[in-house]
Design an enzyme around this catalytic site. Sequence first.
Site, PDB file in Angstrom:
ATOM      1  N   ASP A 196       0.830  -1.201   0.000  1.00 44.72           N
ATOM      2  CA  ASP A 196       0.000   0.000   0.000  1.00 44.72           C
ATOM      3  C   ASP A 196       0.869   1.257   0.000  1.00 44.72           C
ATOM      4  OD1 ASP A 196      -2.250   1.556   0.047  1.00 44.72           O
ATOM      5  OD2 ASP A 196      -2.464   1.477   2.235  1.00 44.72           O
ATOM      6  N   CYS A 245      -7.090  -3.314  -5.911  1.00 44.09           N
ATOM      7  CA  CYS A 245      -6.060  -3.471  -4.855  1.00 44.09           C
ATOM      8  C   CYS A 245      -6.805  -3.467  -3.534  1.00 44.09           C
ATOM      9  CB  CYS A 245      -5.003  -2.368  -4.962  1.00 44.09           C
ATOM     10  SG  CYS A 245      -5.661  -0.695  -5.011  1.00 44.09           S
ATOM     11  N   SER A 246      -6.475  -2.544  -2.648  1.00 43.68           N
ATOM     12  CA  SER A 246      -7.219  -2.449  -1.398  1.00 43.68           C
ATOM     13  C   SER A 246      -8.331  -1.424  -1.528  1.00 43.68           C
ATOM     14  CB  SER A 246      -6.288  -2.073  -0.234  1.00 43.68           C
ATOM     15  OG  SER A 246      -7.010  -1.976   0.968  1.00 43.68           O
ATOM     16  N   ASP A 247      -7.973  -0.177  -1.889  1.00 45.13           N
ATOM     17  CA  ASP A 247      -8.982   0.863  -2.054  1.00 45.13           C
ATOM     18  C   ASP A 247      -9.374   1.076  -3.506  1.00 45.13           C
ATOM     19  OD1 ASP A 247      -6.675   1.954  -2.963  1.00 45.13           O
ATOM     20  OD2 ASP A 247      -6.600   3.616  -1.541  1.00 45.13           O
ATOM     21  N   GLY A 248      -8.661   0.405  -4.452  1.00 41.62           N
ATOM     22  CA  GLY A 248      -8.999   0.515  -5.866  1.00 41.62           C
ATOM     23  C   GLY A 248      -8.583   1.823  -6.483  1.00 41.62           C
ATOM     24  N   ALA A 249      -7.534   2.508  -5.954  1.00 41.39           N
ATOM     25  CA  ALA A 249      -7.140   3.805  -6.499  1.00 41.39           C
ATOM     26  C   ALA A 249      -5.633   3.918  -6.680  1.00 41.39           C
ATOM     27  CB  ALA A 249      -7.643   4.931  -5.600  1.00 41.39           C
ATOM     28  N   GLY A 250      -4.849   3.689  -5.641  1.00 48.31           N
ATOM     29  CA  GLY A 250      -3.411   3.914  -5.713  1.00 48.31           C
ATOM     30  C   GLY A 250      -2.707   2.946  -6.639  1.00 48.31           C
ATOM     31  N   ARG A 251      -2.614   1.694  -6.241  1.00 50.43           N
ATOM     32  CA  ARG A 251      -1.955   0.685  -7.060  1.00 50.43           C
ATOM     33  C   ARG A 251      -2.754   0.370  -8.327  1.00 50.43           C
ATOM     34  NH1 ARG A 251      -1.089  -3.185  -1.917  1.00 50.43           N
ATOM     35  NH2 ARG A 251      -2.925  -1.971  -1.279  1.00 50.43           N
ATOM     36  N   GLN A 283      -1.732   7.581  -6.140  1.00 47.33           N
ATOM     37  CA  GLN A 283      -1.835   8.366  -4.914  1.00 47.33           C
ATOM     38  C   GLN A 283      -0.555   9.112  -4.547  1.00 47.33           C
ATOM     39  OE1 GLN A 283      -3.095   5.331  -2.176  1.00 47.33           O
ATOM     40  NE2 GLN A 283      -5.277   5.762  -2.502  1.00 47.33           N
TER      41      GLN A 283
END
EC number: 3.1.3.-
Length: 1013
Positions: free
Chosen positions: A911, A943-949, A988
């Site tokens: 993350d 990914c986890s939040d669906g934005a950064g990675r 991000q």
Amino acid sequence: MALPLLLLLLLLLPPRVLPAAPSSVPHGRQLPGRLGCLLEEGLCGASEACVNDGVFGRCQKVPAMDFYRYEVSPVALQRLRVALQKLSGTGFTWQDDYTQYVMDQELADLPKTYLRHPEASGPARPSKHSIGSERRYSQEGGAALAKAFRRHLPFLEALSQAPASDALARTRMAQDRPRAEGDDRFSKSILTYVAHTSVLTYPPGPQAQLPEDLLPRTLSQLQPDELSPKVDSSVERHHLMAALSAYAAQRPPAPPGKGSLEPQYLLRAPSRMPRPLLSPAVPQKWPSPLGDPEDPPSTGEGARIHTLLKDLQRQPAEARGLSDLELDSMAELMAGLMQGMDHRGALGGPGKAALGESGEQADGPKAALRGESFPDDGVQDDDDRLYQEVHRLSATLGGLLQDHGSRLSPGALPFAKPLKMERKKSERPEASLSSEEETAGVENVKSQTYSKDLLGQQPHSEPGAGAFGELQNQMPGPSEEEQSLPAGAQEALGDGLQLEVKPSEEEARGYIVTDRDPLRPEEGRQLVEDVARLLQMPSSTFADVEVLGPAVTFKVGANVQNVTTADVEKATVDNKDKLEETSGLKILQTGVGSKSKLKFLPPQAEQEDSTKFIALTLVSLACILGVLLASGLIYCLRHSSQHRLKEKLSGLGRDPGADATAAYQELCRQRMATRPPDRPEGPHTSRISSVSSQFSDGPMPSPSARSSASSWSEEPVQSNMDISTGHMILSYMEDHLKNKNRLEKEWEALCAYQAEPNSSLVAQKEENVPKNRSLAVLTYDHSRVLLKAENSHSHSDYINASPIMDHDPRNPAYIATQGPLPATVADFWQMVWESGCVVIVMLTPLTENGVRQCYHYWPDEGSNLYHIYEVNLVSEHIWCEDFLVRSFYLKNLQTNETRTVTQFHFLSWYDRGVPSSSRSLLDFRRKVNKCYRGRSCPIIVHCSDGAGRSGTYVLIDMVLNKMAKGAKEIDIAATLEHLRDQRPGMVQTKEQFEFALTAVAEEVNAILKALPQ
């Protein structure tokens, strides 16, 4: 007849007033000035504080102003210990008034050191020895008086019944009178005084051996038969009492006044002697108590005493008929009488007679004989004559004692010239000394102190002088230690205080080793002065200060604090930091030893070298041990990881059920049958494919037995990019990466970018908030995936997923979504089914540092049912350490339709971070595109939040796809703004944006190498 007359004489003479026992006080009432508050709580009252007097502690009213410390010698310490043992054995505690009285009398003999304030910088000058001598004489006289009253109490009771005794009648009248104000703490009766006085108050002499019948106990515990003297005939006792009664009846009453000799006067004493806090330089003058008992008797009283002595001298025959016990009692009474007279004469004058100009102790008896302390010469002459009469009577009594073989009482040795000897021994057997004590040095001192009160020989012609000489010969001889003294020491006994010291073979010296080698002499002396200042001692106490290399040595001389060399060494260790700060030297070692041993102290350099060598050795061993442990740990981890990998691969190779394999192969054949057959193929398919695979970690592994060949078709990558365009894009990317300022400004502009429209009202609804993993990443209302509410288990169309459009706004290329939650797993599989997706890209591990990043939304083995969707795990293939591939069999139970779904799981991207190498992610992307090629459905990326990675991966893939299709211009920043218009928070961090540029440049370089030159 002689014994009652002596008792009457004792009542008439004014000896020094004995300290009266405190009157009975209720046990619960707190008396001021109580002792023992350091040893027992609750002694002091609410308005009192416990002041440390160096022994037991004393209560003083707040604010405490009288600060002093007792100077306790070894002999005095032994005496205090014996007194406490006797009190404890009798059952007394610190709460008892009797204990307070006894211990207060014991401490009265000790010299004191007065302090200006509790934290005085130096000790005040101790009180003069004459005060202690005065109290010592008072105690010895009081001891004789107490014993006499105990032994002859029945005679006094008999005398109290005689009607002709005017003197004793006056005594009873004095007892019946009310107490005067201020005297309520003291008894007005002889019997009450005796009942409150114990043998414990007066310790026996050093050589005394108490008989068993005189064990410590109060008079109230004795039986009447023990108090009665053992006489041979009761008739003789009545004759004696009658004679004494007749003599008392003939005596006229004395007029009251300053010289009154009533028994009431004998028992009067002030409640507390005032003790002003004087400056150490001013001699202390102690005021006399109320009704000063030290005043000499009047001339008329002296004449009557003189007549009484003559009466006793005329009756030698009757005296020779007395029993041993009566003779012993007479001897004690005479001893107490003489001591009281000696003491009265010695303390009659002001402090100048007792204290010399230098502050030393004056010879009290000599001062008395010189007449310096008597204001009235006539009274002095009467006392001298009376004293001589007592001497002659004592000589006669001594002869009687010699005839009867009577032994002197331990508490009464004093016929005219009392000789007291104190022994102080600090010898111990060699075997009892520990090695540490031998190192510290033990002062081997054997001293004998003789204190002899000399009375000047006055000329007289009475016949009793010779008899007195005989009495001196009958006194107990000197002890063996006394006889072993040198002749010179025995001859000098009359000079005052004699000290014979047997020095040790080699005197112990203290030493302090510093870090400065050599140490300068002035620095050594300054260090010793700092130690003396710390201990509040004069610098002259430290003698023979020498410097030996880095060490300074010294000897500690005699001092009033009784501080030894070992005490100085211990204080130096305890205050090491303070001494180092004061002197500027670092103290390395302290100790006590002989001078010969100190010369062989090891040089400090050698000690430091050895210390450094030991430290380096330990550090080296620790490093070697750490390397070995780390190597073993790494080996174990690698071995275990390889073992787990082999087990997993072998597990994946096992054939599942025949039904699942057959169904999966049938689905693959159906998929190939629906593919259009006329897809154009590029001319350089194999070359580009081989170049693209050069970034992989090794040769491409073949699909597992659980995978179908149709799932891994080797269709070539279609690329329409020419060489000039590729080099131009590559130079642009390299310039972008090298110019950090340009990259920084570009990222700042991206952070300030705001998407329009950006409303997220649906995601913020109350029923939809629990479906969001992160409130910072919510779907826009205009760009979100809509589920069919009638098929949803929650009857809602919301899921946190955003469609990402590329060039065709009608068909999204990607669906960026968050990692499924336990409550949204069914919604996730519904989205997969309704959007027609066959590829899932997962870019996060399930857990990072104990924090859940994504729910385990697939079965580990077999199948799981999520609402109406059944998911069956077909295969799981590990391509490398960074990613693996899973194949699922998805079935809709409502329609009984089936579909294959492939999941690509990248494991080494955490993350808000970037992968360790762009090469592994590019290889992962190639595997994804090979599986997806020819599909028109979107790729689900999460990914986890669906934005950064997820945003970083989509940005890289979208830019590379544009270049592969022959785009002439590439603007990565504009592409990212296009992504953020559809989902917030895509890419991000600046590191993720820089990583995207690096990955694009590396892939362009690989494509250029694959193109024909």
